[in-house]
Design a protein around this motif. Structure first.
Motif, short mmCIF file in Angstrom:
data_model
loop_
_atom_site.label_atom_id
_atom_site.label_comp_id
_atom_site.label_asym_id
_atom_site.label_seq_id
_atom_site.Cartn_x
_atom_site.Cartn_y
_atom_site.Cartn_z
N THR A 100 0.84 -1.21 0.00
CA THR A 100 0.00 0.00 0.00
C THR A 100 0.87 1.25 0.00
O THR A 100 0.60 2.22 -0.73
CB THR A 100 -0.93 0.01 1.23
N CYS A 132 2.41 1.78 -3.40
CA CYS A 132 1.43 2.32 -4.35
C CYS A 132 1.22 3.81 -4.13
O CYS A 132 1.13 4.59 -5.09
CB CYS A 132 0.09 1.58 -4.19
N GLN A 133 1.14 4.22 -2.87
CA GLN A 133 0.96 5.63 -2.57
C GLN A 133 2.15 6.46 -3.05
O GLN A 133 1.98 7.55 -3.61
CB GLN A 133 0.76 5.82 -1.07
N VAL A 160 0.16 4.72 -7.69
CA VAL A 160 -0.55 3.57 -8.27
C VAL A 160 -1.88 3.38 -7.55
O VAL A 160 -1.97 3.57 -6.33
CB VAL A 160 0.31 2.29 -8.12
N ASP A 161 -2.91 3.02 -8.30
CA ASP A 161 -4.23 2.76 -7.72
C ASP A 161 -4.23 1.39 -7.05
O ASP A 161 -4.24 0.36 -7.74
CB ASP A 161 -5.30 2.83 -8.82
N MET A 162 -4.23 1.36 -5.73
CA MET A 162 -4.16 0.11 -4.98
C MET A 162 -5.38 -0.77 -5.24
O MET A 162 -5.26 -1.99 -5.32
CB MET A 162 -4.04 0.43 -3.47
N LEU A 207 -4.87 -2.62 -8.40
CA LEU A 207 -3.82 -3.62 -8.21
C LEU A 207 -4.38 -4.85 -7.51
O LEU A 207 -4.10 -5.99 -7.91
CB LEU A 207 -2.67 -3.02 -7.40
#
Length: 218
Positions: free
Chosen positions: A154, A157-158, A162-164, A167
């Motif tokens: 997480t 991604c932040q 990136v859109d968790m 994913l």
């Protein structure tokens, strides 16, 4: 039908007691029991059984105490002790378990506990005591590592924008990957006992687990 007695006042003990009753077993006093289920973290509760159970009674250690501790505390009774990891969070977990684990030195003792679940269509794994005792800590250790990985993912991604959510949807298509959820409780104390038993190990995985457990305490 088996005459059973449950030791302990925890929520898990209450559920085991209720579940055994629903399976048609007779809940009796310790002295009359053919099988005693010890669902307690108090070794004093086990010692109190010594003068109440006979050699033909099976004492099932359901945790969280180590079975070797229970064996030592109840040695004077002469009754066989089996490892039977059992800490249900809800009644359904007791009445519909994916697997029942029984570790014992004496086959007749293991079979007596196994017979308690005869009505259920579940798998029963008969093994030795040490292996049965390790199943719970191993499961919780895996969940802890898994949860830690996704927490770190997480953060990655932040940082990378990136859109968790997307994913995770992609990962769900790989059946080999288990994404942790709210129904995956982690017992850190169980993992600590595993680490204590492996204090001399140089395993990098165990060292990682130890670091995670210590971090959760801060």
């Amino acid at each position: 039908m088996t005459r059973v007695h449950v030791v302990g006042s925890s929520r898990a003990a209450e559920l085991v007691r209720e579940g055994l009753g629903k399976l048609g077993h007779e809940l009796v006093a310790t002295e009359s029991a053919e099988a005693v289920f010890a669902c307690t973290d108090r070794i004093a509760d086990v010692r109190a059984l010594v003068n109440a159970i006979g050699r033909d009674c099976v004492l099932a250690n359901c945790g969280p105490l180590a079975t070797v501790e229970v064996q030592e505390a109840a040695a004077a009774a002469g009754a066989p002790v089996v490892s039977h990891p059992l800490q249900p969070g809800v009644l359904a977990e007791f009445l519909d378990p994916p697997l029942v684990i029984i570790g014992a030195d004496e086959q007749w003792a293991a079979r007596r506990i196994g017979a308690v679940y005869r009505q259920l269509s579940c798998h029963v794994l008969y093994t030795d005591i040490a292996s049965a005792d390790l199943v719970g800590p191993a499961c919780h250790g895996f969940r802890l590592l898994n949860r830690c990985y996704f927490t770190q993912l997480t953060e990655v991604c932040q940082a990378a924008g990136v859109d968790m959510t997307s994913l995770l949807k992609g990962l769900q298509f790989d059946e080999r990957i288990r994404i942790p959820g709210d129904n995956d409780p982690v017992d850190s104390h169980s993992v600590e006992r595993q680490l204590a038993a492996s204090a001399d190990s140089s395993s990098p995985v165990l060292r990682l687990l130890d670091g995670i457990v210590r971090a959760r305490k801060r």
